[in-house]
Design a protein around this motif. Structure first.
Motif: not given
Ligand SMILES: [Zn+2]
Length: 245
Positions: A13-19
């Protein structure tokens, strides 16, 4: 032989948010670039602080800021007069006591009567802006005639304010003030601050308009509304503070 590609682990979820954040930032940057390009193309130069100042530009949103920067630097002020083809001669520096004409010029033909008074450069340039973009349009619009002359009572005078020995030095002591008594028009009419300031006629409307324009451009603008000492003229000076009375 069969090749098997490694499988990537699913995004957290953290990577998706940064993207998503990166994508939004890119879109915002593109929108800002497009907006800046639109403003650059659509807005007139007098409204854009990064465009060079020109005496030919009418007054705009950025005029005051550009003028303030130029008039704060005597060398830059003279460079602008030169670049704009304003005829002028450097006035000799004269110092008498607390009075000085350092950094002053005499404008060649600036429709001043008497012609060519000694003026500190910032006063000369501000006067040119005021005459071209306030007084001349107001004369045509309100009185239906071109401006012929700005009649004045002087610029340089080595004295304190109101000539009082215990007062502070007047802006006239540094040739950074101009006293305007009236205006002569191309059709021969004369407009006098003393005679025409109060009233409902076009001459009074004209004087109110040039006074409002002076308040925007000069440091202090004092006239008949201020006190009896200014009943017959507008005092326009380059005080660092703003005063409009
Ligand atoms: Zn004065």
């Amino acid at each position: 032989m069969k090749l098997t590609l490694p499988t990537l682990p699913p995004a957290t979820p953290g990577q998706l948010a940064w993207a998503a954040f990166g994508s939004a930032l890119l879109e915002l940057s593109l929108a800002a670039i497009l907006l800046a390009a639109f403003v650059e193309k659509a807005a007139p130069p007098q409204d854009l602080p990064w465009k060079p100042f020109s005496l030919n530009h009418p007054l705009g949103l950025a005029t005051d800021a550009k003028l303030a920067l130029i008039t704060a630097d005597p060398a830059r002020c003279r460079a602008v007069l030169l670049a704009e083809d304003v005829g002028f001669a450097a006035a000799p520096d004269r110092t008498e006591g607390f009075c000085t004409t350092a950094g002053s010029v005499r404008l060649g033909d600036a429709k001043l009567s008497p012609n060519g008074p000694v003026m500190r450069c910032d006063l000369a340039l501000t006067y040119e802006v005021w005459r071209r973009h306030v007084v001349e349009p107001a004369a045509r619009k309100t009185l239906g005639s071109d401006l012929s002359r700005v009649e004045h009572l002087g610029t340089y005078a080595c004295r304190n304010i109101y000539g009082k020995s215990d007062a502070r030095p007047s802006n006239h002591a540094t040739a950074s003030a101009l006293d305007v008594a009236g205006f002569r028009l191309a059709d021969g009419r004369q407009v006098s601050v003393l005679r025409d300031y109060d009233g409902e006629d076009p001459e009074a409307a004209f004087l109110q308009e040039v006074r409002r324009g002076a308040c925007r451009l000069f440091g202090a603008t004092l006239g008949p509304d201020y006190n009896a000492a200014h009943a017959d003229h507008f005092h326009l000076d380059m005080s660092p503070y703003s005063l409009c009375r």
